[in-house]
Design a protein around this motif. Structure first.
Motif, PDB file in Angstrom:
ATOM      1  N   THR A  94      -0.118  10.354  -3.782  1.00  0.00           N
ATOM      2  CA  THR A  94       0.860   9.361  -3.362  1.00  0.00           C
ATOM      3  C   THR A  94       2.236   9.785  -3.848  1.00  0.00           C
ATOM      4  O   THR A  94       2.381  10.693  -4.677  1.00  0.00           O
ATOM      5  CB  THR A  94       0.498   7.965  -3.896  1.00  0.00           C
ATOM      6  N   ARG A  95       3.249   9.126  -3.340  1.00  0.00           N
ATOM      7  CA  ARG A  95       4.626   9.377  -3.753  1.00  0.00           C
ATOM      8  C   ARG A  95       4.795   9.070  -5.242  1.00  0.00           C
ATOM      9  O   ARG A  95       4.000   8.313  -5.825  1.00  0.00           O
ATOM     10  CB  ARG A  95       5.577   8.495  -2.946  1.00  0.00           C
ATOM     11  N   GLU A 102      -5.745  11.820  11.731  1.00  0.00           N
ATOM     12  CA  GLU A 102      -5.391  10.585  12.421  1.00  0.00           C
ATOM     13  C   GLU A 102      -6.533  10.118  13.324  1.00  0.00           C
ATOM     14  O   GLU A 102      -6.815   8.923  13.427  1.00  0.00           O
ATOM     15  CB  GLU A 102      -4.113  10.769  13.240  1.00  0.00           C
ATOM     16  N   GLU A 121      -7.312   7.171   2.515  1.00  0.00           N
ATOM     17  CA  GLU A 121      -7.325   7.768   3.840  1.00  0.00           C
ATOM     18  C   GLU A 121      -6.922   9.234   3.872  1.00  0.00           C
ATOM     19  O   GLU A 121      -6.984   9.877   4.934  1.00  0.00           O
ATOM     20  CB  GLU A 121      -6.388   6.974   4.755  1.00  0.00           C
ATOM     21  N   ALA A 122      -6.511   9.808   2.727  1.00  0.00           N
ATOM     22  CA  ALA A 122      -5.899  11.137   2.752  1.00  0.00           C
ATOM     23  C   ALA A 122      -6.850  12.236   3.205  1.00  0.00           C
ATOM     24  O   ALA A 122      -6.404  13.305   3.623  1.00  0.00           O
ATOM     25  CB  ALA A 122      -5.325  11.478   1.376  1.00  0.00           C
ATOM     26  N   LYS A 153       0.837  -1.183   0.000  1.00  0.00           N
ATOM     27  CA  LYS A 153       0.000   0.000   0.000  1.00  0.00           C
ATOM     28  C   LYS A 153       0.879   1.243   0.000  1.00  0.00           C
ATOM     29  O   LYS A 153       1.769   1.386   0.830  1.00  0.00           O
ATOM     30  CB  LYS A 153      -0.901   0.024   1.236  1.00  0.00           C
ATOM     31  N   LEU A 154       0.644   2.126  -0.938  1.00  0.00           N
ATOM     32  CA  LEU A 154       1.267   3.444  -0.901  1.00  0.00           C
ATOM     33  C   LEU A 154       0.244   4.426  -0.331  1.00  0.00           C
ATOM     34  O   LEU A 154      -0.765   4.032   0.237  1.00  0.00           O
ATOM     35  CB  LEU A 154       1.758   3.829  -2.297  1.00  0.00           C
ATOM     36  N   GLU A 155       0.501   5.710  -0.461  1.00  0.00           N
ATOM     37  CA  GLU A 155      -0.420   6.681   0.112  1.00  0.00           C
ATOM     38  C   GLU A 155      -1.758   6.673  -0.625  1.00  0.00           C
ATOM     39  O   GLU A 155      -1.813   6.484  -1.845  1.00  0.00           O
ATOM     40  CB  GLU A 155       0.190   8.089   0.061  1.00  0.00           C
ATOM     41  N   HIS A 156      -2.824   6.891   0.135  1.00  0.00           N
ATOM     42  CA  HIS A 156      -4.183   7.051  -0.373  1.00  0.00           C
ATOM     43  C   HIS A 156      -4.627   5.808  -1.144  1.00  0.00           C
ATOM     44  O   HIS A 156      -4.712   4.741  -0.565  1.00  0.00           O
ATOM     45  CB  HIS A 156      -4.287   8.326  -1.216  1.00  0.00           C
ATOM     46  N   ARG A 180       0.345   0.918   6.837  1.00  0.00           N
ATOM     47  CA  ARG A 180       0.826   2.277   6.637  1.00  0.00           C
ATOM     48  C   ARG A 180       1.551   2.346   5.293  1.00  0.00           C
ATOM     49  O   ARG A 180       1.990   1.316   4.759  1.00  0.00           O
ATOM     50  CB  ARG A 180       1.756   2.676   7.775  1.00  0.00           C
ATOM     51  N   PRO A 181       1.644   3.530   4.687  1.00  0.00           N
ATOM     52  CA  PRO A 181       2.278   3.634   3.372  1.00  0.00           C
ATOM     53  C   PRO A 181       3.653   2.982   3.330  1.00  0.00           C
ATOM     54  O   PRO A 181       4.505   3.237   4.187  1.00  0.00           O
ATOM     55  CB  PRO A 181       2.362   5.145   3.143  1.00  0.00           C
ATOM     56  N   ASP A 226      -6.933  12.062  -7.692  1.00  0.00           N
ATOM     57  CA  ASP A 226      -6.362  11.326  -6.560  1.00  0.00           C
ATOM     58  C   ASP A 226      -6.170   9.850  -6.895  1.00  0.00           C
ATOM     59  O   ASP A 226      -5.578   9.109  -6.095  1.00  0.00           O
ATOM     60  CB  ASP A 226      -7.198  11.505  -5.290  1.00  0.00           C
TER      61      ASP A 226
END
Length: 211
Positions: A28-29, A180, A175-176, A5-8, A204-205, A47
């Motif tokens: 994401t990155r 938290e 999740e972006a 999993k990467l970001e979002h 987590r990313p 996104d």
């Protein structure tokens, strides 16, 4: 098979030396994966896909296919990015990956916001990524990438959808949009929706799950 999993919304699925990229969007990155045989884009929202991300992936992997619904093909045409159009009920095999596509439309955000094409993907008959829709694929799902926060997402509907899909395992994505605190609250509701027979794994990313 392993999913990272990467970001979002972005995820990278690995099988041996081959990789499949899902929804490389702007939250994401930069995706610098090699060995990519295909990229699946569930829908056209930035996104979930940007031309910059796709150009970067294709420069490193010039033989990779890009697959997505008709709205994605239209949105990326001006950027010179060819997309093989897929929709609900389609099946493709790319490298070691079998891809079964489910769903046709994005969840409603608001009556004033156009509803775009959205097609989720079942990878290897085991991992289902729905994009931005509460699509129930109607086949067994071992692992579910479950959106946890979005302008279109209602927690009660999210819980009903997870219960209807009934995966053995799930992990939160998208999740972006959450703090938290909000992320923790929504994850707890996802865990409740899975019930005693399911397992929620918080990635987590950069973290991975073996499927």
């Amino acid at each position: 098979m392993e999913v990272t999993k990467l970001e979002h919304a972005c995820q990278v699925v690995t099988d041996g030396e081959a990789r499949l990229v899902l929804d490389p969007g702007g939250l994401t990155r930069p995706v610098d994966a090699t060995g990519v045989v295909a990229v699946v884009v569930t829908h056209e929202h930035p996104d979930h896909v940007t031309p910059e991300q796709l150009h970067r992936i294709l420069r490193a992997n010039p033989g990779a296919l890009v697959l997505g619904p008709a709205g994605v093909a239209a949105a990326l045409a001006d950027a010179g990015l060819p997309v093989e159009v897929v929709t609900d009920g389609d099946h493709r095999t790319v490298g070691p990956f079998t891809l079964d596509f489910h769903g046709a439309r994005h969840n409603v955000i608001h009556a004033s916001v156009p509803v775009v094409d959205n097609t989720g993907v079942l990878v290897g008959g085991r991992l289902f990524h729905p994009g931005d829709a509460y699509t129930v694929p109607g086949v067994p799902v071992e692992v579910l990438a479950a959106p946890v926060g979005a302008p279109w997402l209602k927690v009660a509907e999210m819980m009903d959808w997870i219960a209807a899909v009934a995966p053995r395992r799930a992990y939160p994505v998208h999740e972006a949009t959450l703090s938290e605190v909000g992320f923790g609250m929504h994850v707890d509701r996802q865990r409740e929706a899975l019930g005693d027979g399911g397992d929620l794994v918080v990635l987590r990313p950069g973290e991975s799950l073996t499927i």
